[in-house]
Design an enzyme around this catalytic site. Structure first.
Site, PDB file in Angstrom:
ATOM      1  N   ASP A 266       0.298  -1.039  -0.068  1.00  0.00           N
ATOM      2  CA  ASP A 266      -0.080   0.304  -0.591  1.00  0.00           C
ATOM      3  C   ASP A 266       0.850   1.680   0.081  1.00  0.00           C
ATOM      4  OD1 ASP A 266      -2.080   1.239   0.802  1.00  0.00           O
ATOM      5  OD2 ASP A 266      -2.897   0.336   1.612  1.00  0.00           O
TER       6      ASP A 266
ATOM      7  N   HIS B 286     -11.285  -1.892   4.094  1.00  0.00           N
ATOM      8  CA  HIS B 286     -10.389  -1.286   6.072  1.00  0.00           C
ATOM      9  C   HIS B 286     -11.611   0.222   6.477  1.00  0.00           C
ATOM     10  CE1 HIS B 286      -7.977   0.511   3.042  1.00  0.00           C
ATOM     11  NE2 HIS B 286      -7.392   1.537   3.999  1.00  0.00           N
TER      12      HIS B 286
HETATM   13  O1  TEU Z   1      -8.728   6.231   1.858  1.00  0.00           O
HETATM   14  C1  TEU Z   1      -9.560   7.139   1.248  1.00  0.00           C
HETATM   15  C2  TEU Z   1     -10.411   7.672   1.259  1.00  0.00           C
HETATM   16  O2  TEU Z   1     -11.073   8.203   0.474  1.00  0.00           O
HETATM   17  C3  TEU Z   1     -11.494   7.788   2.797  1.00  0.00           C
HETATM   18  O3  TEU Z   1     -11.450   9.199   2.910  1.00  0.00           O
HETATM   19  C4  TEU Z   1     -12.383   6.936   3.217  1.00  0.00           C
HETATM   20  O4  TEU Z   1     -13.522   7.285   1.856  1.00  0.00           O
HETATM   21  C5  TEU Z   1     -13.109   6.842   4.430  1.00  0.00           C
HETATM   22  O5  TEU Z   1     -11.393   6.300   5.024  1.00  0.00           O
HETATM   23  C6  TEU Z   1     -14.001   6.215   4.617  1.00  0.00           C
HETATM   24  O6  TEU Z   1     -14.219   6.457   5.311  1.00  0.00           O
HETATM   25  C7  TEU Z   1      -7.548   6.151   2.592  1.00  0.00           C
HETATM   26  C8  TEU Z   1      -7.366   4.609   2.264  1.00  0.00           C
HETATM   27  O7  TEU Z   1      -7.745   3.282   2.549  1.00  0.00           O
HETATM   28  C9  TEU Z   1      -7.619   5.937   4.486  1.00  0.00           C
HETATM   29  O8  TEU Z   1      -7.569   4.508   5.527  1.00  0.00           O
HETATM   30  C10 TEU Z   1      -6.971   6.734   4.895  1.00  0.00           C
HETATM   31  O9  TEU Z   1      -7.234   7.009   6.238  1.00  0.00           O
HETATM   32  C11 TEU Z   1      -7.015   7.727   3.571  1.00  0.00           C
HETATM   33  O10 TEU Z   1      -6.621   7.237   2.508  1.00  0.00           O
HETATM   34  C12 TEU Z   1      -6.014   8.961   4.013  1.00  0.00           C
HETATM   35  O11 TEU Z   1      -4.620   8.222   3.375  1.00  0.00           O
END
Ligand code: TEU
Ligand code: CA
Length: 566
Positions: free
Chosen positions: A101, A331
């Site tokens: 990731d 996640h």
């Molecule tokens: O998530 C990006 C994202 O669009 C998040 O705002 C998502 O919509 C949100 O978690 C939904 O509730 C990625 C990762 O997958 C996330 O775990 C991170 O917190 C985020 O980027 C920042 O890096």
């Protein structure tokens, strides 16, 4: 092996591991790399081809690793670089590839680049991040808000400037406009590729190019997400990704998936059309938004089947020249069974959802525990939730005076911790074979399934997933077949066909908790129902052919196959 010329990543099934919660090997309550090594044979038995690991780099874990402090170091809580090499080697020995990731839209503010950058306006790292002068009255440069709440700008006295953070204050956005920054990022990618990793999931990659005029957004959102304004799909996003492809990816054999919030299918095609040489596939969010309420994901709504059909079908068609990633959860999302299935029919509806997804055109992603049919996490108290997004939300709702029962319910429905609680490997309380120590995040009070029990039961969700994964290797139409929605107006059945010149597949999935009649229209389906043979069902004693009226039982899911005589 299946007779298709499609690249390996189109034939693959990816399994996502949230390392903190997968398996603890040293009893500190935190999952780790050696834990994953211990479970490789389990994953091999399931049959997955690729593992995607959520971030395992050095990080203060403000956002559980999406705040990287050093791209080339493993967070010691997960193990050492030696452990990682061993994991890579042992996975490869089993024919399993590993995808990292990569969070390259932002870094942790503890990253050395940021620590230097914030010191002054004229240091070698000064333009590594997005710095802007305050407005004349000292306030933030524009009205963008952070995804997790509050403004997207943070003031730093040393520079008398603000820096941009689309997520937490501790996650500063990198300045992709700078050639030096891009080259430095590419070096981080090469580091991992040279070590032997097989590809990347690029975090929020649709956000890397910002509109350089930094326009105010119109403020119509309750949660003013900055990426609705000048952040997503900015003017240079494709140029940057093409450059990344040319300079880095092209020199290795990789699988790449971009996480692309706020991206429609036309934009997604630009990312995934192979001729453009950007990414192999993207995670789109539209089907994740179908049940959004006034507070976005924290909602009491349920997805409507007609909307789901329309949306997923649209993506299948629109990415015909590109490629889809298929997912129900990850996640950041609640558990598939609780959200799209039926907690009263956890096994049947989990298998049905798996069938629907794996039958479609694209690369399926399984989020750890989905193959067990795990439900959303049940906690006694809101205090047990740890996720930064959930914590911000609870705080904001309490301040806004929302009804406590409403808050409890929408957090149950929407919290990212639903997917982040540790995996139960057996039924032994209190730590279910995950660890001998209290885990970093509590287990669900109702552990609905566990690995040991699933492996001992031929009817478990696990074995259904195993069969779905195996079918992808046996039926070329599952990889290459075109997609056609059937019985579009049926209120309770999601039916579709996948076709190559030699093979037709018909997939029928009931979303009803009761028995319903269903008959395939041979004219519409262009399949001879009597000749279509059953290749997979989630229940026993399903009809062997498609002929006549089917009485679909609750959440019954069927795959029929017909090899054409040419
Ligand atoms: O998530 C990006 C994202 O669009 C998040 O705002 C998502 O919509 C949100 O978690 C939904 O509730 C990625 C990762 O997958 C996330 O775990 C991170 O917190 C985020 O980027 C920042 O890096
Ligand atoms: Ca550990």
């Amino acid at each position: 092996m299946c007779a298709t010329a499609a690249p390996w990543w189109k034939q693959s099934v990816v399994y996502q591991i949230y390392p903190q919660s997968f398996q603890d090997s040293n009893d500190d309550g935190i999952g780790d790399l050696r834990g994953i090594i211990q479970r490789l044979d389990y994953l091999k038995t399931l049959g997955v081809d690729v593992l995607w690991l959520n971030p395992i780099y050095e990080s203060p874990l403000v956002d559980n690793g999406y705040d990287i402090a050093d791209y080339q170091k493993i967070n010691p809580m997960y193990g050492t670089m030696e452990d990682f090499r061993e994991l890579l080697e042992k996975a490869h020995e089993r024919g399993i590839r590993i995808v990292m990731d990569m969070v390259i839209n932002h870094t942790s503010t503890e990253h050395r680049w940021f620590q230097e950058s914030k010191k002054s306006k004229d240091n070698p790292y000064s333009d590594y991040y997005i710095w802007k002068d305050p407005k004349p009255d000292g306030s933030a440069p524009n009205n963008w808000g952070s995804t997790f709440g509050g403004p997207a700008w943070e003031y730093v006295p040393e520079r008398n400037q603000y820096y941009l953070h689309c997520f937490a204050i501790e996650q500063a956005d990198l300045n992709w406009e700078s050639e030096t920054v891009r080259q430095d990022i590419y070096d981080q990618l090469r580091f991992w590729l040279d070590l032997g990793v097989d590809g990347f999931r690029f975090d929020v990659i649709s956000l890397i190019s910002k509109d350089q005029s930094f326009p105010d957004n119109n403020g119509e959102y309750v949660y003013t997400k900055s990426y609705y304004a000048g952040c997503s799909n900015g003017p240079r996003v494709h140029e940057f990704l093409h450059e990344l492809h040319e300079q880095v990816l092209d020199h290795y054999e990789t699988i790449t998936v971009g996480e692309t919030p706020n991206t429609n299918s036309a934009q997604a095609l630009l990312f995934t059309n192979p001729e453009r040489k950007e990414l192999d596939m993207v995670f789109q969010f539209e089907h994740m938004h179908l049940d959004y309420g006034k507070y976005g994901k924290f909602s009491l709504e349920r997805v409507n089947l007609a909307d789901l059909k329309e949306n997923l079908s649209k993506w299948e068609h629109d990415l015909e020249q590109g490629w889809n990633s298929l997912y129900w959860n990850n996640h950041d999302q609640p558990r598939a069974v609780s959200r799209f299935g039926d907690e009263n029919y956890p096994v049947e509806s989990a298998k049905m959802l798996g069938t629907l997804l794996h039958g479609m055109k694209g690369t399926p992603y399984i989020y750890m525990g989905e193959e067990l049919g795990l439900k959303n996490t049940v906690y006694d108290s809101l205090d047990e939730y740890q996720d930064i997004e959930t914590r911000y939300f609870i705080e904001n709702m309490k301040e806004a005076g929302e009804n406590p029962e409403f808050i409890r319910q929408v957090v149950y429905n929407g919290s990212r911790d639903n997917a982040r609680a540790p995996i139960p490997w057996n039924d032994q309380k209190p730590y279910y074979g995950f660890s001998n120590h209290k885990p970093w995040l509590n287990f669900s009070k109702e552990t609905s399934a566990n690995v040991e029990t699933a492996l001992a039961n031929p009817q478990s969700v696990f074995y259904h997933y195993q069969k779905l994964i195996a079918l992808r290797k046996q039926l070329p139409a599952m990889v290459d077949g075109t997609y056609t929605l059937l019985a579009a107006d049926h209120p309770q059945v999601y039916a579709y066909r996948r076709s190559t010149s030699n093979q037709d597949l018909v997939i029928l999935c009931s979303f009803a908790p009761e028995e319903i009649p269903f008959e395939l229209d041979p004219k519409e389906s262009r399949v001879n129902p009597a000749k279509a043979r059953l290749v997979l069902s989630n229940l026993e004693n399903s009809p062997h052919t498609l002929e006549g009226v089917h009485r679909l039982r609750p959440y019954e899911a069927l795959i029929y196959c017909l090899d054409k005589e040419n």
